[in-house]
Motif scaffolding. Structure first.
Motif, PDB file in Angstrom:
ATOM      1  N   VAL A 102      -7.960 -33.221   3.981  1.00  0.00           N
ATOM      2  CA  VAL A 102      -7.006 -34.566   3.954  1.00  0.00           C
ATOM      3  C   VAL A 102      -7.438 -35.429   2.730  1.00  0.00           C
ATOM      4  O   VAL A 102      -8.607 -35.526   2.392  1.00  0.00           O
ATOM      5  N   VAL A 103      -6.307 -35.753   1.965  1.00  0.00           N
ATOM      6  CA  VAL A 103      -6.683 -36.276   0.653  1.00  0.00           C
ATOM      7  C   VAL A 103      -6.002 -37.712   0.668  1.00  0.00           C
ATOM      8  O   VAL A 103      -4.826 -37.807   0.922  1.00  0.00           O
ATOM      9  N   ALA A 127      -4.138 -30.800   2.229  1.00  0.00           N
ATOM     10  CA  ALA A 127      -4.200 -29.771   1.363  1.00  0.00           C
ATOM     11  C   ALA A 127      -4.819 -28.320   2.192  1.00  0.00           C
ATOM     12  O   ALA A 127      -6.056 -28.393   2.993  1.00  0.00           O
ATOM     13  N   SER A 128      -4.120 -27.243   2.381  1.00  0.00           N
ATOM     14  CA  SER A 128      -4.528 -25.836   2.501  1.00  0.00           C
ATOM     15  C   SER A 128      -5.310 -25.222   1.607  1.00  0.00           C
ATOM     16  O   SER A 128      -4.524 -25.237   0.548  1.00  0.00           O
ATOM     17  N   LEU A 129      -6.422 -24.774   1.762  1.00  0.00           N
ATOM     18  CA  LEU A 129      -7.191 -23.998   0.766  1.00  0.00           C
ATOM     19  C   LEU A 129      -7.497 -22.525   1.415  1.00  0.00           C
ATOM     20  O   LEU A 129      -7.793 -22.594   2.511  1.00  0.00           O
ATOM     21  N   ALA A 143       2.785 -33.502   2.473  1.00  0.00           N
ATOM     22  CA  ALA A 143       2.639 -35.084   2.213  1.00  0.00           C
ATOM     23  C   ALA A 143       3.310 -35.742   3.538  1.00  0.00           C
ATOM     24  O   ALA A 143       4.723 -35.482   3.641  1.00  0.00           O
ATOM     25  N   PRO A 144       2.459 -35.908   4.592  1.00  0.00           N
ATOM     26  CA  PRO A 144       3.174 -36.338   5.901  1.00  0.00           C
ATOM     27  C   PRO A 144       4.024 -37.511   5.688  1.00  0.00           C
ATOM     28  O   PRO A 144       4.936 -37.544   6.280  1.00  0.00           O
ATOM     29  N   ALA A 145       3.779 -38.402   4.684  1.00  0.00           N
ATOM     30  CA  ALA A 145       4.743 -39.507   4.658  1.00  0.00           C
ATOM     31  C   ALA A 145       6.029 -38.971   4.140  1.00  0.00           C
ATOM     32  O   ALA A 145       7.133 -39.708   4.341  1.00  0.00           O
TER      33      ALA A 145
END
Length: 161
Positions: A102-103, A127-129, A143-145
């Protein structure tokens, strides 16, 4: 018996250290990538696109590559400049090969639309890494928003008695 307990304790400690190392390196990679993703301007747009693609993999890399030409046009025409002021990252889940981070970022964006004046903004991402050849690369950004809101349950009609 004591040797078996010692081996078990060592194994757990080693596994915990590997998990901690994976979390730490994934978090650092996500934060560095988020900063790169939100630092750009019209004069260095080609370098920006190359940097974003170098830190990406999978569908995200493919999609960004396909749309980067349009993105470049918009940034150049509108003279958009974005500067990352701060990025904070926290690991949701991680193992040796995949992580979700989470960023939360503070950025300042200026453009022709803002008459060149920087406008502060907050951006949150997940971000999935994936760890590929020893490097954490971004495979997905959410971007949840910006996700569409789900409609609430439809209203219930009152019963006629």
């Amino acid at each position: 018996m004591p040797i078996s307990l010692a081996a078990l304790a060592f194994s757990r400690d080693h596994s915990s250290r590997e998990t901690f190392d994976a979390e730490s390196s994934a978090r650092d990679a996500a934060c560095a990538y988020a900063k790169a993703l939100t630092n750009y301007d019209a004069q260095s747009i080609d370098t920006y696109v190359a940097t974003v693609l170098a830190g990406a993999t999978g569908d995200f890399k493919t999609e960004f590559g396909k749309t980067s030409g349009e993105l470049k046009d918009v940034i150049v025409q509108a003279k958009i400049q974005s500067q990352n002021r701060d990025a904070r990252c926290g690991v949701d889940t991680a193992n040796g090969t995949h992580a979700e981070v989470v960023v939360a970022m503070s950025v300042s964006i200026s453009s022709l639309g803002t008459q060149g004046k920087p406008v502060p903004s907050q951006i949150s991402l997940v971000a999935s890494l994936d760890r590929i050849d020893g490097r954490w690369l971004v495979s997905k950004l959410d971007a949840p928003a910006l996700q569409p809101l789900r409609a609430a349950d439809p209203p219930v009609e009152p019963h006629a008695n």
